[in-house]
Design a protein around this motif. Structure first.
Motif, PDB file in Angstrom:
ATOM      1  N   SER A   9       0.715  -1.252  -0.110  1.00 26.95           N
ATOM      2  CA  SER A   9       0.091  -0.026   0.036  1.00 26.95           C
ATOM      3  C   SER A   9       1.020   1.409  -0.020  1.00 26.95           C
ATOM      4  O   SER A   9       0.162   2.269  -0.233  1.00 26.95           O
ATOM      5  CB  SER A   9      -0.902   0.051   1.138  1.00 26.95           C
ATOM      6  N   GLY A  10       2.124   1.156   0.336  1.00 26.45           N
ATOM      7  CA  GLY A  10       3.139   2.427   0.681  1.00 26.45           C
ATOM      8  C   GLY A  10       2.972   2.865   2.031  1.00 26.45           C
ATOM      9  O   GLY A  10       3.652   3.606   2.353  1.00 26.45           O
ATOM     10  N   SER A  17      -3.810  -4.680  -1.370  1.00 23.70           N
ATOM     11  CA  SER A  17      -4.508  -5.964  -1.895  1.00 23.70           C
ATOM     12  C   SER A  17      -3.828  -7.286  -1.321  1.00 23.70           C
ATOM     13  O   SER A  17      -2.641  -7.164  -1.691  1.00 23.70           O
ATOM     14  CB  SER A  17      -4.556  -5.855  -3.516  1.00 23.70           C
ATOM     15  N   CYS A  18      -4.622  -7.979  -1.322  1.00 24.10           N
ATOM     16  CA  CYS A  18      -3.997  -9.607  -1.219  1.00 24.10           C
ATOM     17  C   CYS A  18      -4.779 -10.594  -2.048  1.00 24.10           C
ATOM     18  O   CYS A  18      -6.012 -10.521  -2.031  1.00 24.10           O
ATOM     19  CB  CYS A  18      -3.812 -10.030   0.373  1.00 24.10           C
ATOM     20  N   ALA A  19      -4.242 -11.486  -2.414  1.00 24.44           N
ATOM     21  CA  ALA A  19      -4.963 -12.688  -3.137  1.00 24.44           C
ATOM     22  C   ALA A  19      -4.410 -14.077  -2.323  1.00 24.44           C
ATOM     23  O   ALA A  19      -3.163 -14.254  -2.266  1.00 24.44           O
ATOM     24  CB  ALA A  19      -4.941 -12.748  -4.561  1.00 24.44           C
ATOM     25  N   TYR A  20      -5.326 -14.979  -2.445  1.00 31.16           N
ATOM     26  CA  TYR A  20      -5.141 -16.380  -1.888  1.00 31.16           C
ATOM     27  C   TYR A  20      -6.142 -17.330  -2.752  1.00 31.16           C
ATOM     28  O   TYR A  20      -7.220 -17.017  -2.539  1.00 31.16           O
ATOM     29  CB  TYR A  20      -5.220 -16.552  -0.246  1.00 31.16           C
ATOM     30  N   THR A  26      -9.203  -6.604  -1.136  1.00 27.28           N
ATOM     31  CA  THR A  26      -8.436  -5.172  -1.611  1.00 27.28           C
ATOM     32  C   THR A  26      -9.296  -3.963  -0.856  1.00 27.28           C
ATOM     33  O   THR A  26     -10.490  -4.194  -0.470  1.00 27.28           O
ATOM     34  CB  THR A  26      -8.251  -5.015  -2.830  1.00 27.28           C
ATOM     35  N   VAL A  27      -8.650  -2.866  -0.526  1.00 24.98           N
ATOM     36  CA  VAL A  27      -9.256  -1.730  -0.153  1.00 24.98           C
ATOM     37  C   VAL A  27      -8.799  -0.597  -0.959  1.00 24.98           C
ATOM     38  O   VAL A  27      -7.728  -0.662  -1.726  1.00 24.98           O
ATOM     39  CB  VAL A  27      -8.719  -1.485   1.155  1.00 24.98           C
TER      40      VAL A  27
END
Length: 123
Positions: A9-10, A17-20, A26-27
């Motif tokens: 995100s910085g 974001s994350c994915a599994y 995500t936001v």
């Protein structure tokens, strides 16, 4: 073992974001907090689209969305922008809820989404 994909995100300690497996989390917010609710909503939705696509998903693949608003009186405006952005097909509409919260500073909207991976054509 499945890997977890993460997009920073910085900001220290959190990912944008994350994915599994086949699920994306995500936001999105507006990068320019000097904008009014209309401008911040458009920026947040553009950031949301980019985040979803970055992890192999699409707005039409959203399962759930939570919209956090600094001022609930802006909900009708946000609803109108959202409806144009998400489109006319009920097959693409996620479950969605809106909450009035203190977002701090000049941030007016934050959108949290869970989506399935896949393209618009898979929707």
């Amino acid at each position: 073992m499945q890997t977890i994909d993460r997009i920073p995100s910085g900001h220290a300690g959190r990912s944008r974001s994350c994915a599994y497996a086949n699920i994306v989390y995500t936001v999105a917010t507006s990068a320019d907090t000097s904008l009014d609710i209309v401008g911040q909503t458009h920026q947040a939705l553009a950031a949301l689209s980019a985040s979803l696509e970055g992890l192999g998903s699409h707005a039409s693949r959203m399962l759930s969305a939570q919209v956090l608003l600094a001022d609930m009186s802006s909900k009708p405006v946000v609803d109108e922008i959202w409806a144009r952005w998400i489109g006319d097909s009920p097959q693409h509409w996620p479950q969605r809820a809106c909450y009035g919260v203190d977002l701090g500073g000049k941030l007016l909207i934050e959108i949290i989404v869970t989506a399935a991976r896949g393209t618009a054509d898979d929707a």
